[in-house]
Enzyme design. Structure first.
Site, PDB file in Angstrom:
ATOM      1  N   TYR A   1     107.935  18.103 -10.394  1.00 35.78           N
ATOM      2  CA  TYR A   1     108.364  18.176 -11.791  1.00 35.78           C
ATOM      3  C   TYR A   1     108.642  16.787 -12.347  1.00 35.78           C
ATOM      4  O   TYR A   1     108.240  16.463 -13.465  1.00 35.78           O
ATOM      5  CB  TYR A   1     109.599  19.065 -11.890  1.00 35.78           C
ATOM      6  CG  TYR A   1     110.016  19.397 -13.302  1.00 35.78           C
ATOM      7  CD1 TYR A   1     109.301  20.319 -14.060  1.00 35.78           C
ATOM      8  CD2 TYR A   1     111.143  18.808 -13.861  1.00 35.78           C
ATOM      9  CE1 TYR A   1     109.691  20.634 -15.354  1.00 35.78           C
ATOM     10  CE2 TYR A   1     111.537  19.121 -15.155  1.00 35.78           C
ATOM     11  CZ  TYR A   1     110.818  20.030 -15.895  1.00 35.78           C
ATOM     12  OH  TYR A   1     111.204  20.341 -17.178  1.00 35.78           O
TER      13      TYR A   1
ATOM     14  N   SER B   1     112.015  16.091 -20.500  1.00 33.82           N
ATOM     15  CA  SER B   1     113.185  16.408 -19.681  1.00 33.82           C
ATOM     16  C   SER B   1     113.914  15.120 -19.335  1.00 33.82           C
ATOM     17  O   SER B   1     113.314  14.032 -19.329  1.00 33.82           O
ATOM     18  CB  SER B   1     112.752  17.115 -18.388  1.00 33.82           C
ATOM     19  OG  SER B   1     113.823  17.217 -17.467  1.00 33.82           O
TER      20      SER B   1
END
Length: 274
Positions: A145, A132
């Protein structure tokens, strides 16, 4: 025709890539955590097995089922199954952080460890990790995250170095915003684990909830899951895939800013996002 295992295929990136590569003639085995999703994909004509990244026994049995479908061969593993746990770190229960790492890193490690000996034995293989932009640059209220993806980046760089003298290639795909169920799932995790009324971040959290609950694309930079399929296809067709593939404009921008800006300047830019 390649034999491919993709995790996290109930929707979004995993589903789209599994569908497209299956239609292109590859032997694709999709995996999902929930049995109902496995049944749905099987009814659509896809090979699909149940594989829960939070369970080592499920990972082992899911991989065994996948290899039974591919006659014991696996040309490419696409680790994709993940979710986001929003919330300020000071409000985040340790168990919620532990679950985040279990799904987003430890499960991937267990599956990867099982696949590497197989690829070494067959003399070829590719491992692709779906990271990501938040593995490159941190943003507030995304600490769990962020941490899991930063860890994945270091894990994958190390894996690539350790396998550099083997026929196994290791690559990272680093998407920014992609149309999927990610925001809806993140909203559910926030509501389950964060005590919003008791937090000093309540006002910021409301903006976060508004963003997570917004229908349609999260912003004008959001792309469809086909944007991730493109680098995955490039990895499949390349005899020497690149270590990293950026996807979406925000990833390119943040990748550049991280290299050229002082940390304090970058902090000012990213701190504007809730």
């Amino acid at each position: 025709m390649l034999s491919i295992l993709i995790t996290g295929c109930s929707s979004g990136i995993g589903y789209h890539c599994a569908r497209a590569l299956h239609d292109a003639g590859h032997l694709v085995v999709a995996s999902c955590r929930n049995g109902d999703d496995v049944t749905r994909l099987q009814q659509e004509g896809l090979h699909c097995v149940q594989l829960d990244m939070n369970s080592e026994s499920s990972i082992e049995s899911g991989l065994a089922e996948a290899l039974a479908l591919t006659n014991g061969k696996l040309d490419l593993l696409f680790n994709n199954a993940a979710y986001g746990q929003p919330g300020a770190l000071e409000d985040l229960p340790t168990e919620a952080l532990r679950r985040q790492f279990e799904t987003n890193l430890f499960g991937w490690h267990h599956l990867t460890r099982a696949v590497v000996p197989l690829m070494l034995k067959q003399g070829s293989g590719k491992i692709v990790q779906n990271s990501s932009v938040l593995g490159l640059v941190a943003m507030k209220y995304r600490g769990a995250y962020n941490a899991s993806k930063f860890a994945l980046e270091g894990y994958t760089d190390t894996l690539r170095l350790e396998l550099s003298d083997t026929p196994i290639h290791v690559s990272l795909i680093e998407p920014g915003p992609i149309e999927s169920q990610f925001r809806a799932n993140a909203k559910a995790q926030f509501e389950a684990n964060i005590d919003m009324p008791a937090s000093r971040h309540a006002r910021g959290y409301q903006r976060t909830l508004d963003r997570l609950g917004k229908p349609g694309p999260s912003n004008r930079f959001t792309l469809g899951p086909e944007a991730v399929l493109k680098p995955l296809q490039a990895i499949i067709s390349s005899p020497a895939p690149a270590p990293r593939y950026y996807v979406t404009q925000p990833t390119y921008i943040m990748g550049v800013l991280r290299r050229i800006l002082p940390t304090q300047w970058l902090d000012k830019i990213v701190s504007k996002s809730d």
